[in-house]
Design a protein around this motif. Structure first.
Motif, PDB file in Angstrom:
ATOM      1  N   SER A   1      -2.410   3.891  -7.758  1.00  0.00           N
ATOM      2  CA  SER A   1      -2.189   2.576  -7.356  1.00  0.00           C
ATOM      3  C   SER A   1      -2.529   1.492  -8.347  1.00  0.00           C
ATOM      4  N   CYS A   2      -1.867   0.638  -8.764  1.00  0.00           N
ATOM      5  CA  CYS A   2      -2.117  -0.712  -9.860  1.00  0.00           C
ATOM      6  C   CYS A   2      -3.005  -1.429  -9.053  1.00  0.00           C
ATOM      7  N   GLY A   3      -3.141  -1.746  -7.877  1.00  0.00           N
ATOM      8  CA  GLY A   3      -4.143  -2.561  -7.266  1.00  0.00           C
ATOM      9  C   GLY A   3      -3.780  -4.103  -7.130  1.00  0.00           C
ATOM     10  N   ALA A   4      -2.455  -4.367  -7.910  1.00  0.00           N
ATOM     11  CA  ALA A   4      -2.161  -5.627  -7.998  1.00  0.00           C
ATOM     12  C   ALA A   4      -0.852  -6.125  -7.603  1.00  0.00           C
ATOM     13  N   CYS A   5       0.148  -5.137  -7.428  1.00  0.00           N
ATOM     14  CA  CYS A   5       1.530  -5.491  -7.152  1.00  0.00           C
ATOM     15  C   CYS A   5       1.482  -5.828  -5.669  1.00  0.00           C
ATOM     16  N   ASN A  30       2.613  -4.592  -2.925  1.00  0.00           N
ATOM     17  CA  ASN A  30       2.271  -3.398  -1.848  1.00  0.00           C
ATOM     18  C   ASN A  30       0.826  -3.121  -1.982  1.00  0.00           C
ATOM     19  N   CYS A  31       0.050  -2.864  -3.176  1.00  0.00           N
ATOM     20  CA  CYS A  31      -1.111  -2.728  -3.252  1.00  0.00           C
ATOM     21  C   CYS A  31      -2.062  -3.964  -2.692  1.00  0.00           C
ATOM     22  N   LYS A  32      -1.605  -5.000  -2.734  1.00  0.00           N
ATOM     23  CA  LYS A  32      -2.470  -6.363  -2.154  1.00  0.00           C
ATOM     24  C   LYS A  32      -2.264  -6.070  -0.552  1.00  0.00           C
ATOM     25  N   HIS A  37       2.968   2.761  -1.750  1.00  0.00           N
ATOM     26  CA  HIS A  37       4.000   2.190  -1.976  1.00  0.00           C
ATOM     27  C   HIS A  37       3.841   1.191  -3.280  1.00  0.00           C
ATOM     28  N   CYS A  38       2.880   1.457  -3.959  1.00  0.00           N
ATOM     29  CA  CYS A  38       2.665   0.825  -5.314  1.00  0.00           C
ATOM     30  C   CYS A  38       3.783   0.748  -6.166  1.00  0.00           C
ATOM     31  N   ASN A  39       4.177  -0.316  -6.769  1.00  0.00           N
ATOM     32  CA  ASN A  39       5.228  -0.574  -7.568  1.00  0.00           C
ATOM     33  C   ASN A  39       5.256   0.159  -8.767  1.00  0.00           C
TER      34      ASN A  39
END
Ligand SMILES: NC(=O)c1ccc[n+]([C@@H]2O[C@H](COP(=O)([O-])OP(=O)(O)OC[C@H]3O[C@@H](n4cnc5c(N)ncnc54)[C@H](O)[C@@H]3O)[C@@H](O)[C@H]2O)c1
Ligand SMILES: [Zn+2]
Ligand SMILES: [Zn+2]
Length: 345
Positions: free
Chosen positions: A89-93, A95-97, A103-105
């Motif tokens: 997970s990117c932590g910033a998109c 869905n991550c927020k 479902h991270c982009n």
């Protein structure tokens, strides 16, 4: 380096492959120290997931030591011991927020699915800052391997989505590693009765050791009848499906009480019949989903404090070079009395 590579349905091999390198500044390269095999890896090998490309390294669980970090990685340095999450997970998109890391982009379940996984000497972890967790000092390494996937899966998709509460009567249908993880983490909430359902006598005996108060054997016991008798005809507060076949989902919809929850954890490949004609009037919740691993930090704390001991699930140990033997045992779990195998470098 060596890697366990998927070579099309029914085919895999432990072969030489080039070592991964940093491709993006957010990448971390990890040297694997321990990994394991998931039921999902067996699904891939059966050809159930056609999106998996031939030549891919399998595996989405494990721990290791940071070998190299990209320029943008802030949280980790070479030499750090890390737990790998099965979810990247990117932590910033968006869905991550909202902690919907599944479902991270630019992630989700990609390891050993769409990009090379952890059953190898080295693995590249995209978005390392958010997809890896530092290993606490002195933590049990075998227990940690259970935190990559099965423990957060059981806890988030079974226990949290099922709203297990103190005093509840819950039923867990399926006593595999995931069902056992539901069993272990449900006990954080002190349910009154935990009924474990499976056809494997050996797994039911293990469930009793891990805290089940009742066990029912499919093929021998009248599962629905006995659960209804046990609950004075009311049914269970929470019915958790941890297999992934229509029959077990059907059991769950038959045993849920009015006001209760059905939490589906199993991965299904076939449609199931939803008996809305019986259920509409019962004020129930039905939930399902892919693990987010947003509870991993919490689970790490429970591990450290001794509130839960997932190392109990490890039945067999192998060296990385003998990973094909580990597959042989895990694929014949009932015969081998296997639950989770740990494979060490
Ligand atoms: N939702 C998620 O994010 C997520 C994550 C990981 C795994 N999963 C899924 O969870 C499920 C369980 O995983 P696992 O690794 O424990 O699988 P497993 O195959 O090791 O265990 C399944 C258990 O179900 C039992 N079983 C089979 N048919 C049954 C029946 N008719 N009635 C009762 N028991 C029966 C088997 O004996 C076995 O003990 C799988 O479908 C897996 O793909 C979901
Ligand atoms: Zn898995
Ligand atoms: Zn994201």
């Amino acid at each position: 380096m060596k890697a366990l590579v998927y070579q099309g349905p029914g085919k895999k091999d432990w072969i030489e492959k080039s070592k991964p390198t940093v491709q993006k500044p957010t990448d971390v390269i990890v040297r694997i120290t321990k990994t394991t095999i998931c039921g999902t890896d067996l699904h891939i090998l059966k050809g159930d997931t056609p999106e998996v490309p031939e030549g891919l390294t399998l595996g989405h669980e494990g721990i290791g030591i940071v070998e190299e970090v990209g320029d943008a990685v802030k949280n980790f340095n070479k030499g750090d011991q890390v737990l790998i999450s099965c979810i990247t997970s990117c932590g910033a998109c968006p869905n991550c927020k909202r902690q919907l890391y599944a479902h991270c982009n630019d992630g989700g379940w990609i390891l050993g699915h769409l990009i090379d996984g952890t059953q190898a000497e080295y693995v590249r972890i995209p978005h390392g800052d958010n997809s890896l967790y530092p290993i606490p000092e002195g933590a049990d390494e075998e227990a940690l391997v259970m935190l990559s996937d099965i423990m957060p899966t059981g806890f988030e998709i079974g226990v949290q989505y099922g709203h297990v509460k103190p005093g509840d009567t819950i039923a867990i249908v399926g006593a595999g590693p995931v069902g056992m993880s539901v069993l272990l983490t449900a006990q954080f909430y002190s349910p009154g009765r935990i009924i474990m359902v499976d056809m494997d006598e050996n797994r039911l005996a293990a469930a009793t050791k891990f805290g089940a108060t009742h066990t029912l054997q499919v093929g021998k016991d009248d599962v629905v009848g006995e659960i209804m008798a046990l609950t004075d005809g009311l049914g269970v507060d929470v019915a958790i499906e941890a297999v992934g076949v229509p029959a077990t989902f059907d059991t769950c919809q038959k045993i849920v009480s009015a006001g209760g929850s059905v939490a589906n954890v199993g991965v299904h490949g076939k449609p199931v019949e939803l008996h809305i004609e019986d259920l509409w009037i019962k004020n129930i919740n039905i939930s399902m989903g892919l693990v987010n691993t947003n509870t991993t930090p919490m689970l790490l704390k429970t591990l450290q404090s001794g509130k839960v001991d997932p190392a109990q699930l490890v039945t067999h140990r192998f060296k990385l070079d003998d990973i094909l033997d580990a597959y042989e045992v895990f694929a014949n779990a009932a015969r081998e009395k296997a639950m989770k195998v740990v494979i060490s470098a």
